[in-house]
Design a protein around this motif. Structure first.
Motif, PDB file in Angstrom:
ATOM      1  N   TYR A   1       0.847  -1.199   0.000  1.00  0.00           N
ATOM      2  CA  TYR A   1       0.000   0.000   0.000  1.00  0.00           C
ATOM      3  C   TYR A   1       0.879   1.244   0.000  1.00  0.00           C
ATOM      4  O   TYR A   1       1.894   1.289   0.688  1.00  0.00           O
ATOM      5  CB  TYR A   1      -0.860   0.035   1.274  1.00  0.00           C
ATOM      6  CG  TYR A   1      -2.073  -0.866   1.282  1.00  0.00           C
ATOM      7  CD1 TYR A   1      -2.718  -1.237   0.111  1.00  0.00           C
ATOM      8  CD2 TYR A   1      -2.592  -1.321   2.489  1.00  0.00           C
ATOM      9  CE1 TYR A   1      -3.840  -2.049   0.146  1.00  0.00           C
ATOM     10  CE2 TYR A   1      -3.718  -2.136   2.535  1.00  0.00           C
ATOM     11  CZ  TYR A   1      -4.340  -2.503   1.353  1.00  0.00           C
ATOM     12  OH  TYR A   1      -5.450  -3.304   1.392  1.00  0.00           O
ATOM     13  N   LEU A   2       0.428   2.247  -0.726  1.00  0.00           N
ATOM     14  CA  LEU A   2       1.063   3.563  -0.643  1.00  0.00           C
ATOM     15  C   LEU A   2       0.547   4.253   0.615  1.00  0.00           C
ATOM     16  O   LEU A   2      -0.476   3.879   1.182  1.00  0.00           O
ATOM     17  CB  LEU A   2       0.703   4.385  -1.886  1.00  0.00           C
ATOM     18  CG  LEU A   2       1.224   3.821  -3.205  1.00  0.00           C
ATOM     19  CD1 LEU A   2       0.417   4.362  -4.368  1.00  0.00           C
ATOM     20  CD2 LEU A   2       2.698   4.150  -3.371  1.00  0.00           C
ATOM     21  N   GLU A   3       1.255   5.279   1.026  1.00  0.00           N
ATOM     22  CA  GLU A   3       0.799   6.085   2.157  1.00  0.00           C
ATOM     23  C   GLU A   3      -0.448   6.881   1.760  1.00  0.00           C
ATOM     24  O   GLU A   3      -0.572   7.308   0.605  1.00  0.00           O
ATOM     25  CB  GLU A   3       1.907   7.062   2.576  1.00  0.00           C
ATOM     26  CG  GLU A   3       3.096   6.411   3.228  1.00  0.00           C
ATOM     27  CD  GLU A   3       2.748   5.802   4.579  1.00  0.00           C
ATOM     28  OE1 GLU A   3       1.928   6.393   5.293  1.00  0.00           O
ATOM     29  OE2 GLU A   3       3.281   4.727   4.877  1.00  0.00           O
ATOM     30  N   ASP A   4      -1.329   7.096   2.717  1.00  0.00           N
ATOM     31  CA  ASP A   4      -2.541   7.879   2.445  1.00  0.00           C
ATOM     32  C   ASP A   4      -2.197   9.242   1.830  1.00  0.00           C
ATOM     33  O   ASP A   4      -2.832   9.682   0.865  1.00  0.00           O
ATOM     34  CB  ASP A   4      -3.324   8.115   3.751  1.00  0.00           C
ATOM     35  CG  ASP A   4      -3.988   6.833   4.257  1.00  0.00           C
ATOM     36  OD1 ASP A   4      -3.841   5.793   3.582  1.00  0.00           O
ATOM     37  OD2 ASP A   4      -4.636   6.888   5.311  1.00  0.00           O
ATOM     38  N   GLU A   5      -1.203   9.905   2.409  1.00  0.00           N
ATOM     39  CA  GLU A   5      -0.826  11.247   1.929  1.00  0.00           C
ATOM     40  C   GLU A   5      -0.323  11.207   0.492  1.00  0.00           C
ATOM     41  O   GLU A   5      -0.600  12.107  -0.301  1.00  0.00           O
ATOM     42  CB  GLU A   5       0.244  11.855   2.848  1.00  0.00           C
ATOM     43  CG  GLU A   5      -0.326  12.566   4.062  1.00  0.00           C
ATOM     44  CD  GLU A   5      -1.405  13.597   3.705  1.00  0.00           C
ATOM     45  OE1 GLU A   5      -1.134  14.468   2.862  1.00  0.00           O
ATOM     46  OE2 GLU A   5      -2.517  13.505   4.264  1.00  0.00           O
TER      47      GLU A   5
ATOM     48  N   VAL B   1      -1.148   9.075  -1.859  1.00  0.00           N
ATOM     49  CA  VAL B   1      -2.269   8.859  -2.774  1.00  0.00           C
ATOM     50  C   VAL B   1      -3.071  10.150  -2.930  1.00  0.00           C
ATOM     51  O   VAL B   1      -3.435  10.554  -4.038  1.00  0.00           O
ATOM     52  CB  VAL B   1      -3.190   7.717  -2.277  1.00  0.00           C
ATOM     53  CG1 VAL B   1      -4.422   7.573  -3.169  1.00  0.00           C
ATOM     54  CG2 VAL B   1      -2.421   6.405  -2.234  1.00  0.00           C
ATOM     55  N   LYS B   2      -3.297  10.807  -1.809  1.00  0.00           N
ATOM     56  CA  LYS B   2      -4.063  12.056  -1.817  1.00  0.00           C
ATOM     57  C   LYS B   2      -3.383  13.081  -2.732  1.00  0.00           C
ATOM     58  O   LYS B   2      -4.041  13.750  -3.534  1.00  0.00           O
ATOM     59  CB  LYS B   2      -4.140  12.575  -0.369  1.00  0.00           C
ATOM     60  CG  LYS B   2      -5.168  13.648  -0.151  1.00  0.00           C
ATOM     61  CD  LYS B   2      -5.222  14.021   1.327  1.00  0.00           C
ATOM     62  CE  LYS B   2      -5.958  15.335   1.486  1.00  0.00           C
ATOM     63  NZ  LYS B   2      -5.860  15.855   2.851  1.00  0.00           N
ATOM     64  N   LYS B   3      -2.075  13.175  -2.591  1.00  0.00           N
ATOM     65  CA  LYS B   3      -1.317  14.141  -3.395  1.00  0.00           C
ATOM     66  C   LYS B   3      -1.325  13.712  -4.867  1.00  0.00           C
ATOM     67  O   LYS B   3      -1.437  14.535  -5.768  1.00  0.00           O
ATOM     68  CB  LYS B   3       0.123  14.196  -2.862  1.00  0.00           C
ATOM     69  CG  LYS B   3       0.814  15.518  -3.136  1.00  0.00           C
ATOM     70  CD  LYS B   3       2.173  15.554  -2.450  1.00  0.00           C
ATOM     71  CE  LYS B   3       3.175  16.151  -3.405  1.00  0.00           C
ATOM     72  NZ  LYS B   3       4.558  15.783  -3.107  1.00  0.00           N
ATOM     73  N   PHE B   4      -1.208  12.409  -5.094  1.00  0.00           N
ATOM     74  CA  PHE B   4      -1.137  11.911  -6.477  1.00  0.00           C
ATOM     75  C   PHE B   4      -2.434  12.187  -7.234  1.00  0.00           C
ATOM     76  O   PHE B   4      -2.406  12.663  -8.364  1.00  0.00           O
ATOM     77  CB  PHE B   4      -0.841  10.405  -6.478  1.00  0.00           C
ATOM     78  CG  PHE B   4      -0.701   9.816  -7.852  1.00  0.00           C
ATOM     79  CD1 PHE B   4       0.502   9.933  -8.545  1.00  0.00           C
ATOM     80  CD2 PHE B   4      -1.760   9.160  -8.462  1.00  0.00           C
ATOM     81  CE1 PHE B   4       0.635   9.410  -9.831  1.00  0.00           C
ATOM     82  CE2 PHE B   4      -1.643   8.631  -9.740  1.00  0.00           C
ATOM     83  CZ  PHE B   4      -0.437   8.761 -10.425  1.00  0.00           C
ATOM     84  N   VAL B   5      -3.563  11.876  -6.633  1.00  0.00           N
ATOM     85  CA  VAL B   5      -4.831  12.091  -7.356  1.00  0.00           C
ATOM     86  C   VAL B   5      -5.224  13.568  -7.345  1.00  0.00           C
ATOM     87  O   VAL B   5      -5.900  14.043  -8.252  1.00  0.00           O
ATOM     88  CB  VAL B   5      -5.997  11.222  -6.820  1.00  0.00           C
ATOM     89  CG1 VAL B   5      -5.718   9.761  -7.020  1.00  0.00           C
ATOM     90  CG2 VAL B   5      -6.324  11.521  -5.384  1.00  0.00           C
ATOM     91  N   GLY B   6      -4.788  14.310  -6.340  1.00  0.00           N
ATOM     92  CA  GLY B   6      -5.055  15.754  -6.282  1.00  0.00           C
ATOM     93  C   GLY B   6      -6.505  16.079  -5.969  1.00  0.00           C
ATOM     94  O   GLY B   6      -7.352  15.198  -5.853  1.00  0.00           O
ATOM     95  N   GLU B   7      -6.750  17.376  -5.817  1.00  0.00           N
ATOM     96  CA  GLU B   7      -8.120  17.859  -5.586  1.00  0.00           C
ATOM     97  C   GLU B   7      -8.951  17.577  -6.832  1.00  0.00           C
ATOM     98  O   GLU B   7      -8.463  17.725  -7.960  1.00  0.00           O
ATOM     99  CB  GLU B   7      -8.105  19.372  -5.366  1.00  0.00           C
ATOM    100  CG  GLU B   7      -7.722  19.803  -3.974  1.00  0.00           C
ATOM    101  CD  GLU B   7      -8.902  19.696  -3.011  1.00  0.00           C
ATOM    102  OE1 GLU B   7      -9.981  20.241  -3.320  1.00  0.00           O
ATOM    103  OE2 GLU B   7      -8.733  19.040  -1.963  1.00  0.00           O
TER     104      GLU B   7
END
Lengths: 393, 191
Positions: free
Chosen positions: A181-185, A187-193
């Motif tokens: 698993y990637l870190e939550d942060e 993934v959040k940064k990768f997919v973006g707003e």
């Protein structure tokens, strides 16, 4: 730091959805997908995500809810299998024609009748020409990684198309495997707003969705859709490059395995590709130049790149986990044949139908096919162009 | 450890066989190993024969099909010996672990085990009755499998059992399962 876990394919994809934290998720259960949405519903109930979960009364409603929520301006997901996907059929075209970047894991399962809950590709193959992007996944890791990448691809401002992420029912969805698993942060940064495009809820800028377009402009609209489809593979590669920087895992339009100097090759989707790779290695050990190509971006189909990757081979077998009734060959075969059509020098192509309704695909099946291909490469003579394998006589 | 270890479990629905395969996979993750755990899905009925599988490897596991040539065969319910050939495809040096209170010689004969094959027995159902008060032989079988394969240490396995059962069950049940796992590990015997 990546977290190493042993989880089912369903659990892995549900976790990817948790990390993305979409705005809306429409849910209707169907085996073998149910566990995925059940796990995601847990995340909602436990407050791990802010997603609004809509429990609907059918898959037709599920996809309709997704269309509404996506047009309203939300990041939207659902998941389905088999008959569920079939019931969505009408609305699939509305999602793609309206250019709504809905993400939908499809846990591949056979179609009824006869009723069967196990894995084959008949469901997603039926939806392959609906204008959706399709990414196919060999194992739980790829299903997880593809789900995360699907958001970036579908939501790209040059595309804005819905995307399915396909994984094999039971074989992957219900099997436990090691994955990272990637870190939550991360993934959040990768997919973006999520960036809404012409959202219905932006009442300062009223827009109209679902217009009537008759003989005057319908054809122009469809031509535009075809042009957008041609941009998808470029975006898929860019997103894959960014994903590799973050994860160290490399993805392309398709995966080639020992193919560059190969003389014979298998084309095969999803979990059976893994089993086949082990057999390709055995043939290589015996001095037979075998290789494999596993499609990943199956829709829009990158036919030019695929043809280029295969044209040097002597004999190729396309293995289809679905048949196209009334057509000549299985669906993947038709695409591969099309990709090689422009070349004067090209491999002999044969087609095998395998694994329907969850029938096991075993190493011995890959061995038989590769041996047959080695014979064709030597003699040029073909016994049968299309055949069911692993079937009782 | 060899590059690849393949295990086949034979049990009946409701005995926790699938859970045992899952816990084993989780426990074997350590040391960068690759693992798989998957059952054969049929109609899910209590008492119906079922199979589950594990693969544990130092290399990436790409094979996605049932285990056909197991190195380890775990028989969670010995009544299956009368109806199923649990030795089907087992390697010449296979290890059988059978939950039984019966005479070990009888089991070895019943299995028609080859000279290179090893047969172990453990009375997992009795251990489960003693520790948990129910005929759930999965925890002692798990302990026995770990002992005969040396896949992970007993302490490591107990940590994992605690983690897996801790999500669903009361402290009493967890403690019972830990004790059952430990006794399975200690009481398994070679014939």
């Amino acid at each position: 730091m990546a977290q190493v876990v042993a989880v089912t394919g369903n659990e892995a994809v549900a976790n990817a959805l948790r990390q993305v934290n979409p705005d809306v998720c429409a849910v209707y259960p169907i085996t073998p997908q149910t566990e995925m949405m059940q796990r995601f519903a847990n995340f909602v109930s436990n407050g791990n995500v802010k997603t609004e979960l809509i429990l609907v009364e059918s898959e037709h409603s599920s996809m309709s809810a997704c269309v509404g929520a996506s047009a309203a301006g939300g990041r939207v997901v659902t998941a389905t299998s088999s008959q569920g996907l079939a019931l969505m059929y009408e609305i699939l075209y509305i999602a793609s024609g309206t250019r709504l970047p809905i993400i939908m894991p499809v846990v591949n399962r056979a179609l009824s009748a006869p009723l069967n809950i196990h894995g084959d590709h008949s469901d997603a193959m039926g939806a392959r020409d609906t204008g959706w992007i399709q990414l196919w996944s060999e194992n739980a890791q790829e299903a997880y990684d593809n789900t995360i990448q699907a958001f970036r691809i579908a939501e790209h401002m040059d595309i804005r198309l819905p995307a399915m992420v396909c994984l094999d029912g039971f074989i992957i969805s219900h099997s436990i495997e090691r994955i990272e698993y990637l870190e939550d942060e991360e993934v959040k940064k990768f997919v973006g707003e999520f960036k809404p495009l012409n959202p219905l809820l932006d009442i300062g800028h009223p827009v109209s969705y679902g217009p009537l377009i008759l003989t005057d402009y319908y054809m122009e609209y469809r031509k535009a859709q075809d042009e957008i489809a041609s941009k998808v593979s470029g975006i898929v590669l860019k997103v894959a490059a960014d994903f590799e920087k973050m994860s160290g895992r490399k993805y392309g339009l398709f995966e080639t395995y020992r193919l560059d100097d190969a003389e014979i090759g298998l084309i095969i989707l999803n979990s059976a590709a893994g089993t086949s790779k082990d057999v390709v290695d055995e043939f290589r050990d015996r001095g037979i130049k075998a290789g494999l190509l596993k499609p990943r971006l199956y829709r829009p189909f990158p036919f030019m790149e695929t043809g280029e990757a295969l044209k040097h081979l002597k004999a190729v077998c396309v293995l289809d986990r679905a048949d196209a009734f009334g057509g000549s060959y299985g669906p993947v075969f038709l695409d591969i044949a099309t990709s090689l059509y422009p070349y004067k020098e090209k491999p002999v192509l044969i087609n095998k139908i395998y694994g329907l309704g969850g029938r096991d695909y075993l190493p011995e099946h890959a061995e038989l096919v590769l041996s047959e291909l080695a014979g064709i490469a030597k003699t040029g003579s073909v016994r049968s162009y299309k055949e069911y394998i692993g079937v009782r006589e | 450890m060899a590059d690849l270890l393949e295990i086949r479990w034979h049990g009946r629905g409701g005995q926790g066989t699938v859970t045992a395969a899952k816990v084993l996979a989780d426990a074997c993750l350590s040391g960068g190993r690759h693992v798989q755990a998957f059952p054969e899905y049929g109609p899910e009925r209590a008492g119906a024969p079922l199979r589950a599988y594990n693969r544990i490897s130092s290399k990436e596991l790409r094979m996605h099909c049932p285990v056909l040539r197991p190195k380890v065969v775990s028989v969670v319910d010995a009544t299956l010996l009368d109806s199923i050939n649990v030795g089907d495809g087992a390697t010449g040096d296979a290890i059988f672990v059978v939950n039984t209170s019966r005479d070990p010689k009888e089991i070895r004969a019943k299995l028609s085990a080859g000279s290179g094959q090893k047969v172990y027995t453990v009375d997992a159902t009795k251990i489960a009755m003693d520790c948990i008060g129910r005929a759930l032989p999965n925890a002692p079988m798990l302990g026995a499998i770990c002992k005969v394969t040396g896949l992970v240490s007993l302490d490591h396995l107990l940590d994992d059992v605690k983690k897996s059962f801790g999500k669903k069950f009361s402290q009493k049940i967890i403690d019972g399962n830990l004790e059952a796992t430990r006794r399975g590990y200690e009481e398994v015997r070679e014939i």
